[in-house]
Design a protein around this motif. Structure first.
Motif: not given
Length: 100
Positions: A94-99, A80-86, A49-56
């Motif tokens: 710099s403000k970088i937030r992942g999924f 999708g797949g339960g992932f939300r991004g911003r 799941r972590y790897q999928e979040a990184v790829v997205r």
């Protein structure tokens, strides 16, 4: 014919107590191995799941691209797949937030 069993005789066999102790040790070993397998499967799912979040997240950042003219932007949504991004682009720190 008479059969005698002596205390030091290797053919004397096992006592009930010895068999019970061996059974308890085997049961405890089985429980430990089951828990180790279950925890391994859980950790494997978490890593996938972590790897999928990184790829997205990498895919979203690649869509910005190096030639894109940067302007103040705030974009968020369901990937999708339960992932939300911003994605937030602003002048300043710099403000970088992942999924999540």
């Amino acid at each position: 014919m008479r059969i005698e069993h002596r205390a030091g005789d290797p053919e004397a066999g096992f006592t009930l107590l010895e068999v019970m102790v061996a059974f308890v040790i085997a049961a405890m070993a089985s429980i430990v191995l089951y828990e180790a397998g279950f925890n391994g499967a859980t950790q494997s799912g978490t890593a996938a799941r972590y790897q999928e979040a990184v790829v997205r997240a990498q895919s979203r950042l690649a869509s910005v691209g190096p030639l894109t003219q940067l302007r103040t932007t705030l974009a968020s949504g369901d990937d999708g797949g339960g992932f939300r991004g911003r994605l937030e682009i602003s002048a300043g720190p710099s403000k970088i937030r992942g999924f999540t």
